[in-house]
Design a protein around this motif. Structure first.
Motif, mmCIF file in Angstrom:
data_model
loop_
_atom_site.group_PDB
_atom_site.id
_atom_site.type_symbol
_atom_site.label_atom_id
_atom_site.label_comp_id
_atom_site.label_asym_id
_atom_site.label_seq_id
_atom_site.Cartn_x
_atom_site.Cartn_y
_atom_site.Cartn_z
ATOM 1 N N VAL A 99 -35.956 -18.228 -27.543
ATOM 2 C CA VAL A 99 -35.741 -17.574 -26.258
ATOM 3 C C VAL A 99 -36.176 -18.578 -25.198
ATOM 4 C CG1 VAL A 99 -36.436 -15.723 -24.707
ATOM 5 C CG2 VAL A 99 -36.043 -15.227 -27.129
ATOM 6 N N ASP A 153 -32.283 -18.139 -20.110
ATOM 7 C CA ASP A 153 -32.539 -17.039 -19.189
ATOM 8 C C ASP A 153 -33.339 -17.552 -18.003
ATOM 9 O OD1 ASP A 153 -31.548 -14.380 -20.194
ATOM 10 O OD2 ASP A 153 -32.523 -15.116 -22.013
ATOM 11 N N ARG A 156 -36.873 -12.728 -14.061
ATOM 12 C CA ARG A 156 -35.912 -12.084 -14.958
ATOM 13 C C ARG A 156 -35.171 -10.938 -14.285
ATOM 14 N NH1 ARG A 156 -32.304 -11.291 -16.919
ATOM 15 N NH2 ARG A 156 -31.567 -11.010 -19.036
ATOM 16 N N GLY A 179 -37.712 -11.497 -27.795
ATOM 17 C CA GLY A 179 -37.364 -11.136 -26.426
ATOM 18 C C GLY A 179 -38.398 -10.214 -25.812
ATOM 19 N N TYR A 196 -33.278 -10.285 -22.404
ATOM 20 C CA TYR A 196 -33.423 -11.659 -22.883
ATOM 21 C C TYR A 196 -32.498 -11.915 -24.059
ATOM 22 C CZ TYR A 196 -37.401 -12.760 -19.936
ATOM 23 O OH TYR A 196 -38.206 -13.020 -18.862
ATOM 24 N N CYS A 223 -36.626 -19.455 -21.367
ATOM 25 C CA CYS A 223 -36.777 -18.881 -20.022
ATOM 26 C C CYS A 223 -36.779 -20.019 -18.996
ATOM 27 C CB CYS A 223 -38.073 -18.083 -19.939
ATOM 28 S SG CYS A 223 -38.225 -16.790 -21.189
ATOM 29 N N ARG A 273 -40.482 -10.598 -22.373
ATOM 30 C CA ARG A 273 -40.575 -9.578 -21.323
ATOM 31 C C ARG A 273 -42.021 -9.353 -20.898
ATOM 32 N NH1 ARG A 273 -36.439 -7.239 -24.360
ATOM 33 N NH2 ARG A 273 -37.892 -5.909 -25.514
#
Length: 367
Positions: free
Chosen positions: A249, A278, A284, A212, A291, A251, A216
């Motif tokens: 993860v 996400d 974000r 995560g 996340y 996105c 970021r």
């Protein structure tokens, strides 16, 4: 890694569609018939003004200025025999026809020059963007960290702008880390964004324990660019070296697919019980929290497929999207390279040979 072969040599005009060719041939036939009728018919009637269509017809489908120019010269010389064949027609009518032919010849020739110049500039810009993109997408090793890997990148049709598809496979202290993504937008701007994302991922993936945290940093990289409404969908994965579950993860990207025992399973599917999707990179901050990550089993013999929307949004002649999950499930077992080669061949057959958007496929098998 394989890519679509690049074309070389001088610029060629795209071929006219078959119906357009038929219409042009029919127009030439009608023009020839009009000239023949004029020479054999009433001397009080003339078709000489129709000769102005000759250079216009000649300019269709060509990028050589001399084609409409020479055709116009021939049409201009034809005005003279028509004048002699129609002595009862006022000379001013024939003069008007001659000037019409001359004017349309100049216009048609100038139009061919303008179109060919612009198309060359567009082709040159696309070639630069494609070269930059391919320089960023480094070759992926066939074997890495107990995995067999294969990547296929498909460039779109020559008249489409280059996209921002990106991928990477890295050996890190935390296992093999994978990235696949797609920049919203086209052209050099998308390639520049892809370069920033790849550079950040290559550094962050080696030092950040938390996947995560890698996401970021990628999000911050895209936000710092501040280019309009630009964002990037991406899927980040860590495949541990001990055979454990894979961390994901997601996105805003398409869900990875795992093929196991002839079945294809989407992982981290949006809206499902295991939803771990996400917002895309650069967006974000629009959502609360940090996340999220999901884990999924990835056993020996399983095939993991990552892909971009150039695959799933490809359409057949009837406008139907390519059914990736169903086609992947129907393929026979094989090495990742063999599987993606079969997928690529099936995809190109499905769309009739040309994609409208760049597409990337990344296949991984645990050994």
């Amino acid at each position: 890694m394989k890519r679509a072969p690049a074309t070389a040599g001088p610029y060629q005009a795209p071929a006219l569609p078959h119906p357009a060719r038929l219409l042009v041939v029919a127009a030439y036939a009608l023009l020839a018939a009009a000239v023949g009728i004029d020479l054999a018919s009433d001397p009080r009637l003339t078709f000489s003004p129709l000769l102005g269509t000759a250079p216009v017809l000649a300019s269709i489908g060509t990028r050589r200025a001399r084609v409409p120019l020479l055709t116009g010269v021939v049409a201009l010389f034809l005005v003279a025999p028509l004048t002699l064949a129609d002595p009862e027609v006022p000379v001013t009518v024939h003069l008007t026809a001659a000037f019409t032919v001359l004017a349309l010849t100049c216009i048609s020739t100038a139009n061919v020059v303008l179109v060919s110049t612009r198309e060359r500039e567009l082709l040159r810009s696309r070639s630069v963007a494609t070269a930059a993109q391919q320089a960023l997408l480094r070759p992926v090793p066939e074997r890495v960290g107990g995995l067999r890997v294969a990547v296929r990148y498909l460039a779109a049709a020559a008249d489409a702008q280059v996209g921002g598809d990106l991928y990477e496979v890295l050996t890190t202290p935390f296992g093999v880390r994978l990235l696949i993504g797609d920049v919203r937008g086209k052209g050099l701007g998308a390639v520049e964004t892809a370069a920033d994302v790849l550079g950040t991922f290559r550094e962050a993936a080696q030092v950040e324990t938390d996947l995560g945290a890698v996401a970021r940093r990628l999000d911050a990289t895209v936000r710092r660019r501040g280019v309009g409404e630009e964002f990037v969908t991406a899927a980040l994965l860590t495949v541990p070296p001990d055979g454990g579950a894979v961390e994901l993860v997601n996105c805003g990207h398409l869900p990875p697919l795992v093929r196991r025992d002839g079945r294809v399973i989407p992982v981290g599917t949006a809206g499902g019980a295991d939803d771990a999707t996400d917002p895309p990179l650069a967006l974000r901050e629009l959502a609360e929290g940090s996340y999220r990550s999901a884990t999924f089993a990835f056993a020996r013999g399983d095939l993991l497929l990552l892909y971009t929307d150039g695959v799933t949004e490809a359409r057949d002649a009837a406008g139907r999207f390519y059914p990736l999950e169903r086609r992947l499930a129907a393929l026979p077992e094989g090495a990742p390279g063999t599987v993606v080669d079969r997928l690529v061949a099936d995809l190109l057959t499905y769309v009739g040979g040309e994609l409208s958007d760049d597409a990337a496929l990344l296949a991984v098998r645990r050994e």
